[in-house]
Design an enzyme around this catalytic site. Structure first.
Site, PDB file in Angstrom:
ATOM      1  N   GLY A  64       0.827  -1.235  -0.108  1.00 22.32           N
ATOM      2  CA  GLY A  64      -0.138  -0.099   0.030  1.00 22.32           C
ATOM      3  C   GLY A  64       0.677   1.118  -0.157  1.00 22.32           C
TER       4      GLY A  64
ATOM      5  N   ALA B  90       2.774   2.940  -5.185  1.00 19.40           N
ATOM      6  CA  ALA B  90       2.431   1.904  -6.155  1.00 19.40           C
ATOM      7  C   ALA B  90       1.062   0.922  -6.045  1.00 19.40           C
ATOM      8  CB  ALA B  90       3.557   0.738  -6.571  1.00 19.40           C
TER       9      ALA B  90
ATOM     10  N   SER C  48       0.972  -3.410   5.334  1.00 16.72           N
ATOM     11  CA  SER C  48       1.530  -3.544   6.589  1.00 16.72           C
ATOM     12  C   SER C  48       2.091  -2.258   7.162  1.00 16.72           C
ATOM     13  CB  SER C  48       2.756  -4.617   6.504  1.00 16.72           C
ATOM     14  OG  SER C  48       3.531  -4.472   7.786  1.00 16.72           O
TER      15      SER C  48
ATOM     16  N   LYS D  42       4.813  21.785 -10.882  1.00 11.36           N
ATOM     17  CA  LYS D  42       6.033  21.798 -11.345  1.00 11.36           C
ATOM     18  C   LYS D  42       6.206  21.981 -12.881  1.00 11.36           C
ATOM     19  CE  LYS D  42       9.520  18.211 -11.885  1.00 11.36           C
ATOM     20  NZ  LYS D  42       9.861  16.682 -11.488  1.00 11.36           N
TER      21      LYS D  42
ATOM     22  N   GLN E 266       0.617  27.028 -24.014  1.00  5.33           N
ATOM     23  CA  GLN E 266       1.653  25.600 -23.897  1.00  5.33           C
ATOM     24  C   GLN E 266       2.128  25.237 -22.871  1.00  5.33           C
ATOM     25  OE1 GLN E 266       4.122  27.924 -26.723  1.00  5.33           O
ATOM     26  NE2 GLN E 266       2.977  27.264 -28.624  1.00  5.33           N
TER      27      GLN E 266
ATOM     28  N   LEU F 253       8.476  -0.163  -7.204  1.00  7.49           N
ATOM     29  CA  LEU F 253       9.842  -0.446  -6.802  1.00  7.49           C
ATOM     30  C   LEU F 253      10.192  -2.115  -6.841  1.00  7.49           C
ATOM     31  CD1 LEU F 253      10.172   1.859  -3.574  1.00  7.49           C
ATOM     32  CD2 LEU F 253      10.976   2.018  -6.104  1.00  7.49           C
TER      33      LEU F 253
ATOM     34  N   THR G 228      10.749   9.710 -12.534  1.00  3.20           N
ATOM     35  CA  THR G 228      10.318   8.584 -13.395  1.00  3.20           C
ATOM     36  C   THR G 228       9.513   7.609 -12.792  1.00  3.20           C
ATOM     37  OG1 THR G 228      12.465   8.013 -13.829  1.00  3.20           O
ATOM     38  CG2 THR G 228      11.415   9.110 -15.552  1.00  3.20           C
TER      39      THR G 228
HETATM   40  C1  LIG Z   1      15.183   7.951  -2.543  1.00  2.00           C
HETATM   41  C2  LIG Z   1      14.260   7.975  -3.480  1.00  2.00           C
HETATM   42  C3  LIG Z   1      13.606   8.772  -3.959  1.00  2.00           C
HETATM   43  C4  LIG Z   1      12.367   8.884  -4.925  1.00  2.00           C
HETATM   44  N1  LIG Z   1      11.897  10.066  -5.426  1.00  2.00           N
HETATM   45  C5  LIG Z   1      11.081  10.050  -6.545  1.00  2.00           C
HETATM   46  C6  LIG Z   1      10.591  11.202  -7.070  1.00  2.00           C
HETATM   47  O1  LIG Z   1      10.809  12.283  -6.710  1.00  2.00           O
HETATM   48  N2  LIG Z   1       9.659  10.762  -8.036  1.00  2.00           N
HETATM   49  C7  LIG Z   1       9.147   9.580  -8.407  1.00  2.00           C
HETATM   50  O2  LIG Z   1       8.278   9.372  -9.459  1.00  2.00           O
HETATM   51  N3  LIG Z   1       9.528   8.642  -7.765  1.00  2.00           N
HETATM   52  C8  LIG Z   1      10.591   8.490  -6.807  1.00  2.00           C
HETATM   53  N4  LIG Z   1      11.070   7.455  -6.025  1.00  2.00           N
HETATM   54  C9  LIG Z   1      10.365   6.285  -6.541  1.00  2.00           C
HETATM   55  C10 LIG Z   1       8.929   6.095  -5.421  1.00  2.00           C
HETATM   56  O3  LIG Z   1       9.190   6.354  -4.167  1.00  2.00           O
HETATM   57  C11 LIG Z   1       8.489   4.788  -5.743  1.00  2.00           C
HETATM   58  O4  LIG Z   1       8.284   4.531  -7.025  1.00  2.00           O
HETATM   59  C12 LIG Z   1       7.013   4.830  -5.149  1.00  2.00           C
HETATM   60  O5  LIG Z   1       7.017   5.152  -3.609  1.00  2.00           O
HETATM   61  C13 LIG Z   1       6.345   3.366  -4.977  1.00  2.00           C
HETATM   62  O6  LIG Z   1       6.967   2.614  -4.048  1.00  2.00           O
HETATM   63  P1  LIG Z   1       6.193   1.250  -3.822  1.00  2.00           P
HETATM   64  O7  LIG Z   1       4.905   1.446  -3.411  1.00  2.00           O
HETATM   65  O8  LIG Z   1       6.552   0.607  -5.048  1.00  2.00           O
HETATM   66  O9  LIG Z   1       6.992   0.722  -2.563  1.00  2.00           O
HETATM   67  P2  LIG Z   1       6.803   0.963  -0.942  1.00  2.00           P
HETATM   68  O10 LIG Z   1       6.598   2.435  -0.754  1.00  2.00           O
HETATM   69  O11 LIG Z   1       8.056   0.323  -0.307  1.00  2.00           O
HETATM   70  O12 LIG Z   1       5.541   0.083  -0.457  1.00  2.00           O
HETATM   71  C14 LIG Z   1       5.734  -0.969  -0.277  1.00  2.00           C
HETATM   72  C15 LIG Z   1       4.362  -1.543   0.386  1.00  2.00           C
HETATM   73  O13 LIG Z   1       4.607  -2.793   0.447  1.00  2.00           O
HETATM   74  C16 LIG Z   1       3.976  -3.401   1.772  1.00  2.00           C
HETATM   75  N5  LIG Z   1       4.675  -4.606   2.298  1.00  2.00           N
HETATM   76  C17 LIG Z   1       6.021  -4.988   1.926  1.00  2.00           C
HETATM   77  N6  LIG Z   1       6.306  -6.140   2.524  1.00  2.00           N
HETATM   78  C18 LIG Z   1       4.936  -6.539   3.052  1.00  2.00           C
HETATM   79  C19 LIG Z   1       4.416  -7.764   3.605  1.00  2.00           C
HETATM   80  N7  LIG Z   1       5.385  -8.713   3.956  1.00  2.00           N
HETATM   81  N8  LIG Z   1       3.320  -7.831   4.194  1.00  2.00           N
HETATM   82  C20 LIG Z   1       2.336  -6.795   3.940  1.00  2.00           C
HETATM   83  N9  LIG Z   1       2.838  -5.666   3.201  1.00  2.00           N
HETATM   84  C21 LIG Z   1       4.165  -5.666   2.845  1.00  2.00           C
HETATM   85  C22 LIG Z   1       4.424  -2.201   2.800  1.00  2.00           C
HETATM   86  O14 LIG Z   1       3.841  -2.128   3.893  1.00  2.00           O
HETATM   87  C23 LIG Z   1       4.244  -1.015   1.650  1.00  2.00           C
HETATM   88  O15 LIG Z   1       2.729  -0.812   1.972  1.00  2.00           O
HETATM   89  C24 LIG Z   1      12.081   7.560  -5.147  1.00  2.00           C
HETATM   90  C25 LIG Z   1      12.524   6.346  -4.544  1.00  2.00           C
HETATM   91  C26 LIG Z   1      13.641   6.577  -3.804  1.00  2.00           C
HETATM   92  C27 LIG Z   1      14.319   5.221  -3.136  1.00  2.00           C
END
Ligand SMILES: Cc1cc2nc3c(=O)[nH]c(=O)nc-3n(C[C@H](O)[C@H](O)[C@H](O)COP(=O)(O)OP(=O)(O)OC[C@H]3O[C@@H](n4cnc5c(N)ncnc54)[C@H](O)[C@@H]3O)c2cc1C
Length: 509
Positions: A16, A19, A42, A81, A157, A341, A352
């Site tokens: 949650g 993504a 979680s 932005k 534009q 991710l 991106t």
């Molecule tokens: C340093 C950094 C800077 C960034 N800056 C940008 C930006 O400016 N612009 C941009 O577009 N993107 C950026 N990103 C990327 C962006 O943060 C991610 O693409 C976005 O937050 C998506 O993350 P996610 O949902 O894939 O993962 P996460 O945010 O890690 O979410 C994972 C989810 O899975 C759940 N989970 C994991 N394991 C379990 C389990 N065993 N049981 C139950 N639940 C579980 C967690 O609780 C959480 O809810 C950045 C990333 C980083 C690392």
């Protein structure tokens, strides 16, 4: 006769973060409540909590969701932005903006920038910035939405994206999704069960089991579990392609700080000795982080660099995130689709990642499976993902590679490294006569590539000879006209903070 198998009945989204909730929001809207969707997250594990700058394509996502833009900005403490300012990238003291939208005018014969290039090579034109309404507006801290009632004006534009608070964005989409029938389950997944009986579904994920014993079965699983890739990697062992040799940064330390005025309508990226720092202005705070290469600079030093380059007082303890740049060998494997991710990571230099979430969900909708899980559809999904992420990878490598910095081994190494052939070819083409081609549906346009190549000091040797069909005075007049119109337009644009105050101020602002 249709060859369709039974339809998917139950979609399970694991995670949650941004993504998970973007996926849930889009599917709940498009699938119209006809499919059961469960999202497991979680609280104990939490999210990465960063990812606060976007690119203009997010407007399409918002339109599909039919969300009210002012409400969305207000509820996420957002700001607008118009581009990214790059500081110290080409060389120390170098500053340029990668602004959204077009440069000059869209001409349907020779590209606009070829006319500019001729005069620039002759020392008779200011830099590209003068020909972009978004770049000029960044410099003046101005913002307004495009005025489509004046199609001839640069005001029509204006192309923009958003900065927002990642936590508030996930909450906003969570409310949106749950209102459309998505069932949220809180709990930590401890086991993943596979189908074991021989047959077409053998080895497919059958269910996830939470710490409290609850088992959630599904037909299609979307792995949004973040870097760990709970289903795609830890369970299905899909494999990962590592790109660290081209993009050596492997950590980031992040910290929010107090806002300062003015509220800038752009992200800033400042290159440091062995990495770079982002600055993302929001209504209630500024987001900051230092992306760095841990073999060249220690975590303590990277944190000190970050803390000594903040606009205002730090509002929390700095937090370190580790990552490996690259991509999953298959983003879709069996009945698991990795989004966010879990599918791969490219550092946020051009903001991106959120976009890649959006396109993954769009692609999933286009290739939505039934229980037959057609392999050609899965292969197509994976090929499109690979195409998209590799082109973005090249664009990011370009920023590192094209530098003249001599102040640290990190920059020397980036300048001297062998880059992918695809990127080498693009740079050579541009260097000859300023030619740039967007490859099929790749994300960044010719104008994006142009701004970075030019901004970081790559100057073509010549221009398109067809530009000589016009005499110099005519070209000068044409370029001057564009600059003057843009300047007049920027003058009438409102201040960015004032625009927000009038339309979408968060409570307390
Ligand atoms: C340093 C950094 C800077 C960034 N800056 C940008 C930006 O400016 N612009 C941009 O577009 N993107 C950026 N990103 C990327 C962006 O943060 C991610 O693409 C976005 O937050 C998506 O993350 P996610 O949902 O894939 O993962 P996460 O945010 O890690 O979410 C994972 C989810 O899975 C759940 N989970 C994991 N394991 C379990 C389990 N065993 N049981 C139950 N639940 C579980 C967690 O609780 C959480 O809810 C950045 C990333 C980083 C690392």
């Amino acid at each position: 006769m249709s060859q369709s198998a039974d339809p998917i009945r139950h979609v399970v989204i694991v995670g949650g973060g941004t993504a998970g909730w973007m996926t849930a929001a889009a599917l709940s809207k498009v699938l119209q409540g006809r499919y059961d969707i469960t999202l497991v997250e979680s609280d104990e594990i939490g999210t990465v909590g960063v990812g606060e700058a976007t690119i203009p394509a997010i407007n399409k996502f918002n339109r599909i969701l039919e969300i009210d833009e002012d409400e969305f900005v207000r509820e996420t403490q957002g700001s607008f932005k118009l581009g990214i300012e790059f500081v110290n990238w080409g060389h120390l003291g170098n500053r340029y903006i990668h602004g959204f939208g077009i440069l000059g005018q869209e001409l349907w014969t020779t590209d606009f920038h070829q006319y500019w290039l001729k005069m620039r090579l002759a020392g008779q034109s200011p830099d590209l910035e003068a020909y972009s309404i978004t770049q000029r507006a960044c410099r003046a801290n101005k913002f307004m939405r495009a005025d489509l009632s004046r199609p001839q004006s640069p005001l029509s534009q204006i192309v923009y994206a958003f900065h927002f608070d990642a936590g508030l964005y996930a909450k906003y989409l969570s409310r949106y999704s749950q209102a459309r029938g998505v069932k949220r389950v809180e709990g930590r997944i401890e086991r993943v069960h596979l189908h074991e009986t021989a047959g077409p579904r053998e080895g497919f994920v059958r269910s996830v089991q939470l710490a409290d014993g609850q088992e959630i079965a599904g037909d299609l699983f979307i792995d949004c579990s973040g870097f760990r890739g709970l289903l795609i990697e830890q369970t299905l062992k899909t494999g990962y392609e590592d790109w660290t040799h081209w993009l050596p940064c492997d950590r980031a330390v992040a910290v929010p700080c107090e806002s300062v005025k003015p509220l800038t309508p752009y992200t800033r990226s400042t290159a440091h000795r062995a990495g770079w720092q982002w600055r993302i202005p929001l209504q209630h705070r500024t987001g900051n982080g230092h992306v760095f290469c841990s073999s060249q600079i220690s975590e303590d030093e990277a944190t000190n660099v970050l803390l000594s380059n903040l606009d205002g007082r730090a509002l929390a303890e700095p937090r370190t995130l580790r990552f490996v740049t690259g991509k999953r060998k298959k983003a879709w494997n069996r009945n698991v689709v990795a989004v966010g991710l879990a599918s791969g990571f490219l550092e946020p230099l051009e903001s991106t990642s959120i976009h890649l979430i959006q396109t993954a969900v769009a692609r999933l909708i286009t290739l939505f499976p039934d229980q037959g899980f057609s392999q050609p559809d899965i292969d197509e999904f994976n090929e499109q993902f690979d195409f998209e992420i590799t082109r973005i990878r090249d664009f990011i490598i370009l920023h590192y590679h094209l530098n003249q910095r001599t102040d640290s081994p990190f920059w020397t190494q980036c300048r001297e490294m062998a880059v992918p052939e695809s990127l080498k070819k693009r740079m050579a083409l541009y260097q000859q006569r300023g030619r740039i081609f967007r490859e099929s549906s790749e994300l960044f346009t010719e104008v994006g590539w142009l701004q970075v190549m030019n901004g970081q000091g790559l100057m073509p040797q010549a221009y398109n000879p067809l530009v000589d069909l016009y005499d110099e005075a005519e070209i000068q007049e044409f370029l001057k006209g564009i600059r003057e119109v843009i300047d007049r337009c920027v003058e009438v644009m409102p201040d960015h903070a004032e625009f927000i105050r009038q339309h979408c101020a968060a409570p307390g602002h």
